[in-house]
Design an enzyme around this catalytic site. Structure first.
Site, short mmCIF file in Angstrom:
data_model
loop_
_atom_site.label_atom_id
_atom_site.label_comp_id
_atom_site.label_asym_id
_atom_site.label_seq_id
_atom_site.Cartn_x
_atom_site.Cartn_y
_atom_site.Cartn_z
CE LYS A 116 -3.51 -0.08 2.61
NZ LYS A 116 -4.54 -0.37 3.77
CD GLU A 200 -2.68 6.92 4.09
OE1 GLU A 200 -2.51 6.41 2.90
OE2 GLU A 200 -3.85 7.14 4.90
CG ASN A 290 -9.21 -3.33 -1.89
OD1 ASN A 290 -8.10 -3.27 -1.62
ND2 ASN A 290 -10.17 -2.61 -1.41
NE ARG A 292 -9.83 -7.64 -1.92
CZ ARG A 292 -10.64 -6.85 -1.20
NH1 ARG A 292 -11.86 -7.16 -1.54
NH2 ARG A 292 -10.39 -6.20 -0.12
P1 ADP Z 1 -13.96 -5.30 0.80
O1 ADP Z 1 -12.90 -4.22 0.54
O2 ADP Z 1 -14.09 -6.16 -0.15
O3 ADP Z 1 -14.89 -4.81 1.54
P2 ADP Z 1 -12.70 -6.38 3.32
O4 ADP Z 1 -11.45 -5.23 3.66
O5 ADP Z 1 -14.03 -6.10 4.06
O6 ADP Z 1 -12.92 -6.13 1.86
O7 ADP Z 1 -12.11 -7.66 3.08
C1 ADP Z 1 -12.68 -8.59 2.44
C2 ADP Z 1 -12.17 -10.06 2.85
O8 ADP Z 1 -10.99 -10.06 2.69
C3 ADP Z 1 -12.34 -10.36 4.35
O9 ADP Z 1 -12.78 -11.51 4.53
C4 ADP Z 1 -11.01 -9.78 4.72
O10 ADP Z 1 -10.71 -10.77 5.95
C5 ADP Z 1 -10.19 -10.36 3.68
N1 ADP Z 1 -8.98 -9.56 3.40
C6 ADP Z 1 -8.64 -8.40 3.24
N2 ADP Z 1 -7.61 -8.01 2.89
C7 ADP Z 1 -6.78 -9.04 3.37
C8 ADP Z 1 -5.31 -9.28 3.04
N3 ADP Z 1 -4.47 -8.58 2.97
N4 ADP Z 1 -4.84 -10.56 3.49
C9 ADP Z 1 -6.14 -11.37 3.79
N5 ADP Z 1 -7.37 -11.17 3.98
C10 ADP Z 1 -7.66 -10.18 3.53
P1 ADP Z 2 -7.55 -1.71 4.46
O1 ADP Z 2 -6.60 -2.30 3.58
O2 ADP Z 2 -7.54 -2.46 5.89
O3 ADP Z 2 -8.91 -1.84 3.68
P2 ADP Z 2 -7.58 1.27 4.27
O4 ADP Z 2 -6.28 2.00 3.81
O5 ADP Z 2 -8.41 0.68 3.00
O6 ADP Z 2 -7.05 -0.25 4.77
O7 ADP Z 2 -8.30 1.91 5.49
C1 ADP Z 2 -9.24 1.44 6.03
C2 ADP Z 2 -10.36 2.41 6.66
O8 ADP Z 2 -9.52 2.95 7.44
C3 ADP Z 2 -10.69 3.54 5.69
O9 ADP Z 2 -12.02 3.03 4.97
C4 ADP Z 2 -10.93 4.74 6.60
O10 ADP Z 2 -12.20 4.46 7.42
C5 ADP Z 2 -9.60 4.49 7.60
N1 ADP Z 2 -8.62 5.06 7.08
C6 ADP Z 2 -7.55 4.63 6.41
N2 ADP Z 2 -6.54 5.92 6.08
C7 ADP Z 2 -7.18 6.83 6.68
C8 ADP Z 2 -6.68 8.21 6.68
N3 ADP Z 2 -5.62 8.44 6.73
N4 ADP Z 2 -7.53 8.78 7.87
C9 ADP Z 2 -8.59 8.54 8.10
N5 ADP Z 2 -8.92 7.37 8.17
C10 ADP Z 2 -8.54 6.57 7.41
MG MG Z 3 -9.48 -0.64 1.95
#
Ligand code: ADP
Ligand code: ADP
Ligand code: MG
Length: 465
Positions: A116, A200, A290, A292
């Site tokens: 990321k 961030e 993402n 996928r």
């Molecule tokens: P979405 O963005 O599709 O809503 P989520 O963050 O809710 O995705 O994650 C979707 C599924 O993928 C969940 O079952 C979560 O546990 C899994 N998941 C997300 N990121 C990872 C990762 N880096 N490694 C393993 N599992 C992941």
């Molecule tokens: P993941 O890979 O677990 O999905 P993300 O980077 O997409 O992680 O962030 C997941 C959530 O965390 C975001 O939807 C938001 O709610 C919060 N978040 C992530 N980065 C920030 C940020 N810089 N400031 C505020 N909230 C954040």
């Molecule tokens: Mg995310």
């Protein structure tokens, strides 16, 4: 077209992929762990094969075995769904080397966007707005302290390999950094086997707005609007909707075209999601892409009338997109509720067990993606999400009323669920305005939990009388 697709996943998403295969006249091979041997959706596949023991590491994450099954069963492609191996570049490369099409982007693109921190730097270099933060990976508390000094508190320390909201800590002061950076790093190591961290600036009260893109192998890229995923608990999505109330047509077009340009710049192919944070002044910032199909993809399917998995399969086969941007029009409003087997009254603890009886809603504008059936056993090995209830209606208010009706109709007996918690979100004034942000649940959970607890009591009392 492909003759046979192996579905390298489980539960509702495996079922959902098998359904698209069947509609396309493609045979499907389902793989399952010993814990999932009695799952009913397995019967929808052409064939199903047991690939190992219950722990994911011995089944759904066993890349070698899955590829072996694909070869043995004559599959020409693999659909990875979400989670598990879906964002695993090594797996995509193994498919490629075995002459099997991985339904997703290339291993190089997965690799590039999966880190990321590197993805953020790449997007910034393309002129995509990103949140101020570290230039690459940070390894020590001192480094984080000096970045925080420069950009100002509060900050977020994030796992570069992160996903599912894990490996993330907010820091409001140097003391927080000193205390929480090692914890975040340890969590990242434990969850992802990689403790690379980045920083961030914390965007205050943002909306999470993500753009769905589709890109074919000929270089055509389109977007299918946005999803507002701001109803989150601990950075994990609970409820999603499309469109996002806050976006004007102009802002939608701007975010959409930036997402398309970002996908083009990275050489993206197949379905992907560009995630942004939208601040209170409607400035938006890229957070990740993402690579996928996303859990919440059905809301986009409902407002665009497009089967995203069908399009993923066509794209992977090398066919050009069937539509251009000018052909894609949003219609109406869709909402998804993630139903989980968790006890909201006990800190959302997962509740494995046997589901004695299930009744799902149906009717106008209603879609349920779930592999649950009366008699299902929920094991503790996998995600606690057991159903996605999705509604479509001409307007947002009608969609909310329809979702309330659907949740009230749903019966899941034997395990605790978040049904009532979801229901009372749909009655909350702040949710109703559409102007809620990612802090909505943290701010209102006690109130919503209180109402949900009362709902249980009322139900029990009326059952006794
Ligand atoms: P979405 O963005 O599709 O809503 P989520 O963050 O809710 O995705 O994650 C979707 C599924 O993928 C969940 O079952 C979560 O546990 C899994 N998941 C997300 N990121 C990872 C990762 N880096 N490694 C393993 N599992 C992941
Ligand atoms: P993941 O890979 O677990 O999905 P993300 O980077 O997409 O992680 O962030 C997941 C959530 O965390 C975001 O939807 C938001 O709610 C919060 N978040 C992530 N980065 C920030 C940020 N810089 N400031 C505020 N909230 C954040
Ligand atoms: Mg995310």
């Amino acid at each position: 077209m492909f003759k046979r697709i192996l579905v390298a996943n489980r539960g509702e998403i495996a079922q959902r992929i098998i359904r698209s295969c069947t509609e396309m006249g493609i045979e499907s091979v389902a793989v399952y762990s010993k814990a999932d041997a009695n799952e009913s959706y397995l019967g929808l596949a052409t064939e199903s094969v047991c690939i190992g023991d219950a722990p994911a590491a011995e089944s759904y994450l066993n890349a070698q075995r899955i590829i072996m099954v694909a070869q043995l069963k004559g599959c020409d492609a693999i659909h990875p769904g979400y989670g598990f191996l879906s964002e695993n570049a090594a797996f995509a490369r193994m498919c490629q080397d075995s002459g099997i099409t991985f339904i997703g982007p290339s291993p190089e693109v997965i690799e590039k966007l999966g880190e990321k921190s590197a993805a953020r730097d790449f997007m910034a270099a393309q002129g995509v707005p990103t949140v101020p933060g570290s230039d690459g990976i940070v390894t020590s508390v001192d480094e984080v302290l000096s970045i925080a000094e420069a950009i100002g508190y509060p900050i977020l320390m994030k796992a570069s390999a992160g996903g599912g909201g894990r490996g993330m800590r907010r820091a409001d002061s140097p003391e927080d950094v000193t205390r929480l950076f090692p914890a975040a790093q340890a969590e990242a190591k434990a969850c992802f086997g990689d403790d690379s961290m980045y920083v961030e600036k914390l965007v205050l009260n943002p909306k999470h707005v993500e753009v769905q893109v589709l890109a074919d192998t000929q270089g055509n890229v389109v977007h299918l609007g946005e999803r507002d995923c701001s109803v989150q608990r601990r950075n994990q999505k609970i409820m999603e909707e499309s469109p996002c109330s806050r976006l004007s047509d102009e802002l939608r077009e701007k975010m959409g075209s930036i997402a398309v340009e970002a996908a083009k710049a990275v050489g993206y192919v197949n379905a992907g999601t560009v995630e942004f944070l939208l601040d209170q002044d409607n400035n938006f910032y890229f957070i990740e892409m993402n690579t996928r199909i996303q859990v919440e993809h059905p809301v986009t399917e409902m407002v665009y009338g497009v089967d995203l998995v069908h399009e993923q399969i066509r794209i992977a086969f090398g066919l050009p997109l069937r539509f251009g941007q000018q052909d894609l029009h949003m219609n109406g409003h869709a909402i998804e509720c993630r139903i989980t087997a968790e006890d909201p009254q006990n800190n959302f603890m997962p509740c494995p067990g046997t589901v004695n009886f299930v009744h799902f809603p149906a009717g106008c504008g209603t879609r349920v993606d779930s592999a649950l059936y009366s008699g299902s056993t929920l094991t503790p090995y996998y995600d606690s999400m057991i159903a996605k209830i999705v509604v479509w209606a001409p307007t947002r208010l009608e969609a909310i009323r329809r979702m309330r009706r659907c949740l009230a109709e749903t019966v899941i007996e034997g395990v605790k669920t978040n049904l009532d918690f979801n229901l009372f979100i749909l009655f909350h004034g702040e949710y109703l305005t559409g102007n809620y942000d990612t802090g909505f649940i943290a701010k209102n959970d006690q109130e919503i939990l209180g109402l949900a607890a009362q709902a249980n009591k009322i139900k029990k009392e009326s059952a006794r009388s």
